[in-house]
Design a protein around this motif. Structure first.
Motif, PDB file in Angstrom:
ATOM      1  N   LEU A 234       0.112   2.170   4.668  1.00 31.38           N
ATOM      2  CA  LEU A 234      -0.990   2.873   6.150  1.00 31.38           C
ATOM      3  C   LEU A 234      -1.564   1.991   5.914  1.00 31.38           C
ATOM      4  O   LEU A 234      -2.595   2.177   7.489  1.00 31.38           O
ATOM      5  N   TYR A 235      -1.887   0.509   5.741  1.00 34.80           N
ATOM      6  CA  TYR A 235      -2.894   0.002   5.826  1.00 34.80           C
ATOM      7  C   TYR A 235      -2.253  -0.761   6.506  1.00 34.80           C
ATOM      8  O   TYR A 235      -1.246  -1.294   6.781  1.00 34.80           O
ATOM      9  N   ASP A 236      -3.198  -1.976   7.766  1.00 37.34           N
ATOM     10  CA  ASP A 236      -2.964  -2.549   8.507  1.00 37.34           C
ATOM     11  C   ASP A 236      -3.997  -3.658   8.119  1.00 37.34           C
ATOM     12  O   ASP A 236      -4.818  -3.774   7.704  1.00 37.34           O
ATOM     13  N   PRO A 237      -3.760  -5.147   8.841  1.00 36.43           N
ATOM     14  CA  PRO A 237      -5.480  -5.752   9.298  1.00 36.43           C
ATOM     15  C   PRO A 237      -5.888  -5.835   9.283  1.00 36.43           C
ATOM     16  O   PRO A 237      -7.205  -6.023   9.531  1.00 36.43           O
ATOM     17  N   ARG A 238      -6.153  -3.962  10.383  1.00 34.02           N
ATOM     18  CA  ARG A 238      -7.624  -4.085  10.216  1.00 34.02           C
ATOM     19  C   ARG A 238      -8.679  -3.123   8.984  1.00 34.02           C
ATOM     20  O   ARG A 238      -9.825  -2.900   8.908  1.00 34.02           O
ATOM     21  N   THR A 239      -7.552  -3.119   8.553  1.00 33.10           N
ATOM     22  CA  THR A 239      -8.019  -2.643   6.632  1.00 33.10           C
ATOM     23  C   THR A 239      -9.377  -3.200   5.916  1.00 33.10           C
ATOM     24  O   THR A 239      -8.143  -4.897   5.643  1.00 33.10           O
ATOM     25  N   PRO A 240     -10.424  -3.111   5.651  1.00 33.60           N
ATOM     26  CA  PRO A 240     -10.793  -4.287   4.882  1.00 33.60           C
ATOM     27  C   PRO A 240     -10.127  -4.754   3.848  1.00 33.60           C
ATOM     28  O   PRO A 240      -9.793  -3.448   2.781  1.00 33.60           O
ATOM     29  N   THR A 241     -10.166  -5.482   3.536  1.00 33.43           N
ATOM     30  CA  THR A 241      -9.936  -6.242   2.628  1.00 33.43           C
ATOM     31  C   THR A 241     -10.348  -7.594   1.849  1.00 33.43           C
ATOM     32  O   THR A 241     -10.575  -8.697   2.443  1.00 33.43           O
ATOM     33  N   PRO A 242     -10.833  -8.039   0.821  1.00 29.64           N
ATOM     34  CA  PRO A 242     -10.668  -7.267  -0.400  1.00 29.64           C
ATOM     35  C   PRO A 242     -11.902  -5.900  -0.331  1.00 29.64           C
ATOM     36  O   PRO A 242     -12.930  -6.168   0.261  1.00 29.64           O
TER      37      PRO A 242
END
Length: 640
Positions: A234-242
Motif C-alpha cells: 500500500l505504501y509508495d515512494p510518496r509515503t514519508p520514510t522514515p
C-alpha cells in the motif's frame, strides 16, 4: 545465539521486495521498506551478540569489529571491484567521476552523507547510481561503531539503564524523523539520526526474553507478517520514510522476531526452504542487485523492458548465491588460511580500502579519468551537452535574486517567470533576439501561481512557504518595474494531487485540483494584466517517460541511432489539461508543435540535443528551437 531459520525467512521477505521494487515490478510500490526490516533484524542480532559477550565478560571491541569486517567487506569490495570496468566502459567522464566518489564513500561508510549531499531537484536519477544502495550499509556501520562503544559504557550501570537509554534515544530519533520528513526529507531519508530508532527497535527486543510458544503468539506472528506485507503493497515512494508510517513495517518485524516459534502457520511460511535459502544470501542479493540494474539502465537507450528487469532479478539472486558461497562463507571463518589472524583481517581491509580510496580520489580530481578515456572531443563533451539549463545564470535558481546575472538590461521589457520550465526557454529567447531586454525570475519546482504552492515528496511545508514568498517577491518586483510590457509564464503545472495545495497560511486547499488551479492561474494572469502588462504562457515540453537527454547522450556514446529516442506525443497530462481549460482566455505557446511531427516527437535535430533530461530542454536545444521558430517574435505576437 542459536540459529533461527525464521529470521532467514524474514530476511527474504525484506530483500525480495527491495529487489522487485527497484526493478519496477508492479505490486511492490512499498518494497523499499525492506531496508527498514533489515535495520530491525540487524539491531536485534548485533545487540544479542554484544550482550551475550558482555554477560560472559568476553567482549572485545576489536573482536566485534573483526567479525563485522569478515561479514561485510569481502562481498562489498568484490561488488565494487567488478563494477569498475562496467562503469569505465558505459559511463561518460562526468558520471564516472561521480561513480569514483561513491566508491570512496562506500569504502569509508559515508555513502549516506554523499548521496544526501547529491540529492536535489537536478540530481542524477537514483536508478543510474550503481553504489546508491550502500547508503544503508553506511547507516548500519555508523550505528555499530557508536552503539558497541556506548553499550559497553552504559552496561556497567545495569540493564535498566541500558533499556532506558535505548528507549529515550529511539523516541528522540522517531520524533526527529517525524519532523524531518516535513522539513528536510532528503536528510531524513539518508542520515543516521532519523534511522536509529529502527535499529534500536531490534536492540530493545534483544534486551527482553523471547516469548514462549502459544496459540496467541502464532496470531501475533501472522499479524506482524500482514503488517509488513500490507505496508509494502500500500505504501509508495510518496509515503514519508522514515516517519510514524514506518512504525507499521517496523513493528511488524518486531512482532515476527519476538513471537515466531516452530509449528506456527506464519513460521512455517518463513522457514519454507526457498525463503530460508534467499535469506541466507540476502546480503549478497542486496549488494549485487543495484549495480546490475543500474548498469542495465545505463546501457539501454530508454527504459529496460519489464521482461529484462524480471530476468535481471533472477540474475541478481544467482550472482548473490555465488557471492555467498565463494566469498561470504569462506571469509567469515576465522580458520580461513588466508585471513586466519585478526591483524591480517585489518591489514587486508586497510590495504584494499586504501586502494579504493585512492582510486576514488583519482577519479574525482581527474574529472572521471577524462584524459585516459577518449581522444574523441564529441564524447568528452557529452556531459556538457546535457548540463543543467539555468537560463541566464545559476544565480536565478534557488531564490528571488536582484543579481545582474539574471537580466540583460536594467530596464527589461520581457519578464520570464516560473520554474525550471521557464529557465529552459531563456536560451531560446536570447537566440531568437540577442538584444532582447529580459529579466529572469525562476525557482525550480515553483509554479507561477500567486498565493499557492505544493506540498508532497521533496516539497515540504517550508518549501511551500518559500515558493509562495518567491512569487510574491516577483509580483512586487513587477509592480515596481514599469519597463516590463510582456510577462512570459512557464511551468508544467504539476500541482496535481488533491489535498497537497496549500496557501500562505499552510491551509490545505480541498477543492478539485484542476478546477481550482485553472481558476487561480487565471486570477494570476488577470492580476498581471491589471497592471497593464501583456501575458503569454509557454507550455511544458511533452515527456517520454524516460530520460530523453540521457537517451540522446547514450546513443551518441554507443554509436547508435538517435531515432530510438523519439517518443509518442501525449497531451493527456495534467499540465496540458490545465492549459487547455484556460487557452480561450490566455494565449498559450505550445512547444510540442516545434518538434513533434503529428503524434511523434523527435528530440534530435541537425545534430542538436533538444532535451537534457526527462522534460527540460538542453541549452543547445532551447537555442536551436528559439532561433529556428523565432520565439521572441511569436511570443510578442501572441501576448495579450
Amino acid at each position: 545465539m542459536q540459529h533461527r531459520p525464521e529470521l532467514d525467512g524474514l530476511r527474504a521477505f525484506a530483500v525480495l521486495p527491495v529487489i522487485l521494487h527497484h526493478a519496477g515490478i508492479p505490486g511492490f510500490t512499498g518494497g523499499f521498506l525492506g531496508v527498514d526490516i533489515f535495520f530491525v533484524i540487524s539491531g536485534f542480532l548485533i545487540t544479542n551478540i554484544l550482550t551475550e559477550d558482555l554477560e560472559q565478560r568476553r567482549l572485545s571491541i576489536l573482536g566485534f569489529y573483526e567479525r563485522r569486517a569478515r561479514r561485510i567487506l569481502p562481498a562489498l569490495f568484490l561488488m565494487m571491484l567488478v563494477s569498475v570496468p562496467f562503469a569505465y566502459v558505459w559511463m561518460t567522464p562526468y558520471k564516472f567521476r561521480d561513480f569514483a566518489q561513491s566508491l570512496l564513500a562506500a569504502t569509508t561508510f559515508s555513502s549516506n552523507i554523499l548521496f544526501w549531499r547529491e540529492d536535489g531537484y537536478f540530481a542524477a536519477s537514483a536508478e543510474l547510481k550503481p553504489m546508491l544502495h550502500t547508503w544503508s550499509l553506511a547507516v548500519e556501520e555508523q550505528f555499530y561503531l557508536l552503539f558497541s562503544l556506548a553499550l559497553t559504557l552504559v552496561w556497567r550501570f545495569g540493564r535498566r539503564a541500558v533499556v532506558g537509554s535505548m528507549v529515550a534515544i529511539a523516541l528522540v530519533s522517531l520524533f526527529t524523523a517525524e519532523w524531518g520528513w516535513r522539513h528536510a526529507p532528503s536528510a531524513n531519508f539518508y542520515l543516521g539520526p532519523t534511522r536509529v530508532w529502527e535499529l534500536l527497535a531490534g536492540s530493545l527486543l534483544a534486551m527482553f526474553p523471547r516469548s514462549r510458544p502459544s496459540r496467541l503468539n502464532g496470531v501475533f506472528t501472522a499479524a506482524g507478517l500482514m503488517m509488513i506485507a500490507s505496508a509494502m503493497a500500500l505504501y509508495d515512494p510518496r509515503t514519508p520514510t522514515p516517519s510514524v508510517y514506518t512504525l507499521v513495517p517496523v513493528m511488524g518485524a518486531v512482532m515476527v522476531i519476538h513471537f515466531a516459534h516452530a509449528g506456527q502457520l506464519a513460521t512455517r511460511i518463513l522457514v519454507f526452504p526457498v525463503f530460508v535459502a534467499i535469506g541466507l544470501i540476502s546480503y549478497s542479493a542486496y549488494l549485487w542487485h543495484q549495480p546490475i540494474f543500474a548498469f542495465a539502465r545505463l546501457r539501454t537507450l530508454t527504459e529496460p523492458s519489464l521482461g529484462l528487469m524480471a530476468f535481471l532479478c533472477v540474475v541478481s539472486l544467482l550472482v548473490a548465491w555465488a557471492s555467498w558461497a565463494w566469498v561470504e562463507r569462506p571469509f567469515r571463518r576465522a580458520a580461513n588460511p588466508v585471513l586466519s589472524r585478526r591483524s591480517s583481517v585489518f591489514f587486508a581491509a586497510f590495504m584494499v580500502g586504501a586502494g579504493f580510496v585512492a582510486f576514488g580520489l583519482l577519479g574525482h580530481f581527474s574529472g572521471g579519468l577524462a584524459a585516459f578515456r577518449s581522444d574523441n572531443a564529441e564524447i568528452a563533451g557529452l556531459d556538457r551537452r546535457v548540463a543543467t539549463n539555468f537560463g541566464l545564470s545559476l544565480d536565478c535558481e534557488s531564490r528571488f535574486s536582484d543579481s545582474p546575472n539574471c537580466r540583460t538590461s536594467t530596464e527589461p521589457e520581457v519578464l520570464v517567470w516560473g520554474d525550471s520550465y521557464a529557465m529552459h526557454i531563456v536560451p531560446g529567447l536570447l537566440a531568437a533576439e540577442p538584444d532582447v531586454r529580459l529579466q529572469q525570475h525562476t525557482l525550480s519546482g515553483c509554479t507561477p501561481i500567486i498565493g499557492y504552492a505544493q506540498v508532497g515528496g521533496e516539497k515540504t511545508i517550508d518549501w511551500a512557504y518559500r515558493c509562495i514568498e518567491f512569487n510574491a517577491q516577483v509580483f512586487d518586483w513587477l509592480r515596481r518595474n514599469d519597463s516590463v510590457s510582456v510577462v512570459v509564464l512557464s511551468s508544467p503545472f504539476t500541482i496535481v494531487p488533491e489535498g497537497t495545495i496549500v496557501d500562505a497560511r499552510g491551509r490545505v486547499v480541498a477543492d478539485d485540483a484542476l478546477e481550482f488551479l485553472a481558476a487561480q492561474l487565471l486570477d494570476t494572469v488577470q492580476t498581471i494584466r491589471d497592471m497593464g502588462r501583456r501575458v503569454v504562457i509557454v507550455s511544458p515540453t511533452p515527456a517520454s517517460g524516460w530520460d530523453t537527454g540521457q537517451c540522446l547522450l547514450r546513443a551518441t556514446f554507443f554509436g547508435e541511432d538517435h531515432g530510438a529516442c523519439s517518443f509518442p506525443l501525449d497531451v493527456s497530462t495534467f499540465g496540458y489539461d490545465l492549459l487547455n481549460r484556460i487557452a480561450d482566455d490566455v494565449p498559450v505557446y505550445w512547444l510540442h508543435r516545434d518538434f513533434c511531427d503529428g503524434a511523434l516527437c523527435i528530440p534530435y535535430a541537425d545534430g542538436v540535443f533538444l532535451y537534457r533530461d526527462y522534460g527540460h530542454l538542453s541549452i543547445e536545444g532551447s537555442a536551436f528551437l528559439g532561433r529556428n521558430f523565432d520565439w521572441m517574435a511569436r511570443l510578442r505576437a501572441l501576448a495579450r
